[in-house]
Design a protein around this motif. Structure first.
Motif, mmCIF file in Angstrom:
data_model
loop_
_atom_site.group_PDB
_atom_site.id
_atom_site.type_symbol
_atom_site.label_atom_id
_atom_site.label_comp_id
_atom_site.label_asym_id
_atom_site.label_seq_id
_atom_site.Cartn_x
_atom_site.Cartn_y
_atom_site.Cartn_z
ATOM 1 N N GLU A 145 0.823 -1.218 0.000
ATOM 2 C CA GLU A 145 0.000 0.000 0.000
ATOM 3 C C GLU A 145 0.856 1.266 0.000
ATOM 4 N N GLU A 146 2.133 1.119 0.334
ATOM 5 C CA GLU A 146 3.007 2.285 0.339
ATOM 6 C C GLU A 146 3.169 2.826 -1.082
ATOM 7 N N VAL A 147 3.113 4.147 -1.223
ATOM 8 C CA VAL A 147 3.312 4.782 -2.518
ATOM 9 C C VAL A 147 4.704 5.402 -2.530
ATOM 10 N N TYR A 148 5.592 4.825 -3.316
ATOM 11 C CA TYR A 148 6.942 5.356 -3.449
ATOM 12 C C TYR A 148 6.915 6.579 -4.368
ATOM 13 N N ASP A 149 7.942 7.390 -4.233
ATOM 14 C CA ASP A 149 8.074 8.482 -5.198
ATOM 15 C C ASP A 149 8.401 7.924 -6.575
ATOM 16 N N ALA A 150 9.250 6.904 -6.605
ATOM 17 C CA ALA A 150 9.679 6.345 -7.892
ATOM 18 C C ALA A 150 9.932 4.852 -7.768
ATOM 19 N N LYS A 154 3.327 0.472 -5.829
ATOM 20 C CA LYS A 154 2.812 1.745 -6.309
ATOM 21 C C LYS A 154 3.891 2.827 -6.273
ATOM 22 N N ALA A 155 3.823 3.743 -7.232
ATOM 23 C CA ALA A 155 4.747 4.870 -7.259
ATOM 24 C C ALA A 155 4.197 5.968 -8.148
ATOM 25 N N LYS A 156 4.760 7.149 -7.962
ATOM 26 C CA LYS A 156 4.335 8.309 -8.751
ATOM 27 C C LYS A 156 5.063 8.382 -10.096
ATOM 28 N N VAL A 157 6.263 7.796 -10.158
ATOM 29 C CA VAL A 157 7.083 7.806 -11.367
ATOM 30 C C VAL A 157 7.652 6.408 -11.576
ATOM 31 N N ILE A 158 7.660 5.957 -12.821
ATOM 32 C CA ILE A 158 8.218 4.640 -13.166
ATOM 33 C C ILE A 158 9.368 4.828 -14.148
ATOM 34 N N PHE A 159 10.503 4.205 -13.869
ATOM 35 C CA PHE A 159 11.632 4.175 -14.805
ATOM 36 C C PHE A 159 11.844 2.740 -15.281
ATOM 37 N N LEU A 160 11.686 2.517 -16.573
ATOM 38 C CA LEU A 160 11.934 1.202 -17.159
ATOM 39 C C LEU A 160 13.375 1.152 -17.659
ATOM 40 N N PRO A 170 3.086 10.218 -19.292
ATOM 41 C CA PRO A 170 4.298 10.996 -19.023
ATOM 42 C C PRO A 170 5.034 10.662 -17.739
ATOM 43 N N ASN A 171 4.435 9.903 -16.835
ATOM 44 C CA ASN A 171 5.192 9.515 -15.637
ATOM 45 C C ASN A 171 5.878 8.164 -15.785
ATOM 46 N N VAL A 172 5.934 7.654 -17.018
ATOM 47 C CA VAL A 172 6.718 6.457 -17.331
ATOM 48 C C VAL A 172 7.890 6.880 -18.218
ATOM 49 N N TYR A 173 9.097 6.621 -17.746
ATOM 50 C CA TYR A 173 10.328 6.953 -18.479
ATOM 51 C C TYR A 173 11.011 5.660 -18.921
ATOM 52 N N MET A 174 11.617 5.696 -20.113
ATOM 53 C CA MET A 174 12.405 4.557 -20.613
ATOM 54 C C MET A 174 13.798 5.081 -20.931
ATOM 55 N N THR A 175 14.810 4.558 -20.232
ATOM 56 C CA THR A 175 16.156 5.090 -20.450
ATOM 57 C C THR A 175 17.199 4.016 -20.718
ATOM 58 N N ASP A 176 16.771 2.798 -21.000
ATOM 59 C CA ASP A 176 17.736 1.818 -21.497
ATOM 60 C C ASP A 176 17.757 1.923 -23.023
ATOM 61 N N ALA A 206 12.548 14.249 -11.381
ATOM 62 C CA ALA A 206 12.560 14.791 -10.019
ATOM 63 C C ALA A 206 11.968 16.197 -9.989
ATOM 64 N N LYS A 207 12.314 17.003 -10.983
ATOM 65 C CA LYS A 207 11.763 18.364 -11.048
ATOM 66 C C LYS A 207 10.258 18.344 -11.293
ATOM 67 N N GLN A 208 9.823 17.467 -12.185
ATOM 68 C CA GLN A 208 8.398 17.354 -12.479
ATOM 69 C C GLN A 208 7.620 16.913 -11.240
ATOM 70 N N LEU A 209 8.179 15.956 -10.523
ATOM 71 C CA LEU A 209 7.506 15.445 -9.337
ATOM 72 C C LEU A 209 7.429 16.515 -8.250
ATOM 73 N N LYS A 210 8.517 17.233 -8.040
ATOM 74 C CA LYS A 210 8.534 18.268 -7.018
ATOM 75 C C LYS A 210 7.619 19.440 -7.383
ATOM 76 N N ALA A 211 7.368 19.591 -8.688
ATOM 77 C CA ALA A 211 6.456 20.648 -9.140
ATOM 78 C C ALA A 211 5.001 20.202 -9.107
ATOM 79 N N GLY A 212 4.758 18.967 -8.681
ATOM 80 C CA GLY A 212 3.400 18.461 -8.559
ATOM 81 C C GLY A 212 2.787 17.949 -9.839
ATOM 82 N N LYS A 213 3.632 17.739 -10.865
ATOM 83 C CA LYS A 213 3.087 17.306 -12.157
ATOM 84 C C LYS A 213 2.586 15.856 -12.138
#
Length: 566
Positions: free
Chosen positions: A4-9, A294-300, A523-529, A557-564
């Motif tokens: 149930e914990e919501v991680y930042d990422a 659960k999380a606010k941002v996902i990095f694949l 937009p809260n899913v990032y792919m960087t591989d 990190a900037k988007q998350l801190k800005a509440g996006k």
């Protein structure tokens, strides 16, 4: 763990990209869950063969007949897995995939991934690479240029430690380098020949490699390279960069990272109301328990093909063909580099010369073809070479009758000098080079296997011919003897630089990710591989993955801190 914990990422994967994502997100103050499908590997503690010699293994470091069956696809690369490093490669019987067309998928499922076994060659892209698609019409235009990525290359190079020399080349931008390693006999001859007998811009330099060579450098937890050349076993000194010795410990020091191995992420969860991802679904490999985090941002960052597979499996009413796949491009434009072709030769003289240590590096010949009218070819893009010289292994001349005094004498007398190079050429993006999900075959977790339908085409075959032709000419002009070309049977993938499948572009109708590595429609899913790559260049891609990852993590990190993403 509390589901149930919501991680930042959440970061999926711990290899080259995943380690950097974890570090940057955690250092930005984000509570981050890092998920790895494989087992735990701790730096130094879990490098069981790091100090062993060939005679410490039952088959002189060769695999047993039983193990050769387990690693039958991983063995296509030839140099690995050996007995000393098989634990860092997947068992092909346990982790199958489908080859509609041959695809050599070389993998490592453990914390650190292939950052423990990579070749460490680290080269920047130039605007020649970022502009190529737009200029010749293959693929889609990159939405970034070199100036957008240059400061992030700087940051990565300064942190990981890259040794090399600056050359002032437009096709291979200079970097923030530690002292270069040395060239050796034969390599100097080839460098001199190229400078004297060619006027087309070709040159030879030492490889740019992610090893600490500055003995005064202060790098937390790492020490300068010891020239053991046992890098793929795991380096107890931290001489070369890996997630295990560098980025993951940095993330852990923040107190913001939770690392969970044995966790197969198979789906990103989508919320129809917020139009964002809310977390990931996981299968625990040890208990087979199904979990959701659960999380606010996902990095694949699971590796290119694995990340594409996760999105393909992430279906919903909004995305029936895979998350973010409005363009139909998800899984398409799969690329790699040419590999396993080049030439070898013998070098006369220098029998009074040898070298000190085992240099974990070779020389590099940057691309020079298709740079101007003088170097224009009948194919698109270009290639470079990697190679090295050495004295022949004494065992090559030992026969059954050479035991006793003859054997002892031979051991003390190194053989003649020899030299070899391998070409690495660019692979164009094609829509019909694709990976899909099998509709019939599943893995042991009940998940659909990936099905590869990827091949070289006319442009690639023309380039391969030129790669061999040019090196034969260079070796001949250098006066080397017994010049022998080689072009071994191979399929895409064997360069271990697989790329594409979720390409970056301006338009969501023709690409999957945007200029910030975000999935266009989520937009809260990032792919960087390697999945985001829109073209392949001809240089090793890991440094570029790292630079884009650092850039994307700081953007997130900037988007998350800005509440996006709230």
């Amino acid at each position: 763990m509390n589901q149930e914990e919501v991680y930042d990422a959440i970061v999926v994967g711990t290899g080259i990209s995943g380690g950097w994502a974890a570090k940057e997100l955690c250092e930005n103050g984000l509570k981050t869950l890092v998920l790895e499908r494989g087992r735990m590997v701790e730096h130094i503690k879990d490098y069981p063969t790091m100090n062993m010699d060939a005679w410490d293994f039952p088959y002189k470091n060769e695999l047993s007949a039983e193990d050769r069956k387990k690693y039958h696809k991983q063995l296509r690369v030839n140099w690995a897995p050996k007995d000393d490093v098989k634990h860092f490669f997947v068992n092909d019987l346990e982790h199958p995939y489908i080859e509609t067309k041959r695809f050599d998928w070389i993998r490592g499922y453990h914390v650190g991934g292939r950052s423990l076994t990579w070749g460490r060659q680290s080269y920047r892209w130039s605007d020649i690479d970022f502009e190529a698609n737009k200029k010749d019409g293959h693929g889609v235009d990159w939405p970034v240029r070199y100036q957008d990525i240059a400061p992030w290359y700087d940051k990565v190079e300064e942190y990981i430690g890259v040794s090399g020399e600056n050359l002032g080349l437009k096709q291979l931008p200079d970097g923030k380098f530690q002292p270069p390693m040395d060239l050796i006999c034969g390599e100097y001859d080839l460098k001199k020949t190229m400078a004297e007998k060619y006027d087309d811009g070709r040159l030879l330099t030492i490889g740019r490699v992610a090893h600490i060579t500055d003995k005064q450098a202060q790098v937390e937890g790492r020490n300068p390279c010891q020239y053991r050349n046992r890098c793929w076993r795991g380096c107890p000194f931290g001489g070369y960069f890996s997630s295990n010795s560098s980025t993951l410990p940095a993330a852990e020091r923040t107190g913001n990272m939770t690392l969970r191995p044995n966790s197969i992420v198979h789906e990103v969860v989508y919320d129809e109301t917020s139009k964002k991802a809310t977390g990931v679904r996981v299968i625990d490999t040890e208990t087979h328990e199904k979990l959701e985090f659960k999380a606010k941002v996902i990095f694949l960052c699971a590796s290119a093909m694995a990340s594409v597979g996760i999105l393909l499996k992430s279906t919903s009413d909004r995305f029936p063909n895979g998350m973010g796949n409005d363009s139909g491009m998800l899984g398409k434009n799969i690329m790699d580099h040419h590999y396993k072709l080049g030439a070898t030769a013998k070098i006369d003289g220098y029998l009074d010369k040898y070298y000190k240590g085992r240099r974990p590096n070779g020389f590099y010949i940057p691309r020079w073809v298709n740079m101007d009218e003088k170097t224009k070819r009948d194919y698109l893009r270009g290639f470079g070479y990697q190679g090295s010289a050495s004295r022949e292994d004494w065992s090559a001349s030992i026969k059954e009758m050479s035991y006793g005094k003859n054997l002892k004498d031979s051991v003390l007398k190194p053989g003649n000098w020899q030299i070899g190079v391998t070409g690495f050429g660019e692979f164009l993006p094609y829509d019909d080079n694709k990976v899909t999900l099998s509709t019939t075959e599943k893995d042991q977790w009940g998940l659909p296997q990936l099905d590869f339908d990827v091949e070289f085409k006319e442009n690639e075959y023309k380039m391969r011919e030129d790669i061999i032709r040019e090196v034969m000419d260079m070796f001949a002009k250098a006066g080397f003897k017994d010049v022998q070309p080689y072009d071994e049977s191979t399929g895409p993938g064997l360069g271990i630089h697989e790329m594409g499948g979720a390409r970056m572009g301006h338009n969501p109708n023709t690409s999957v990710t945007n200029k910030n590595n975000q999935v266009h429609k989520v937009p809260n899913v990032y792919m960087t591989d390697g999945a985001f790559m829109s073209s392949s260049s001809c240089v090793n891609p890991s440094l570029t993955y790292m630079a884009f990852t650092v850039r994307a993590a700081n953007h997130a990190a900037k988007q998350l801190k800005a509440g996006k993403f709230s």
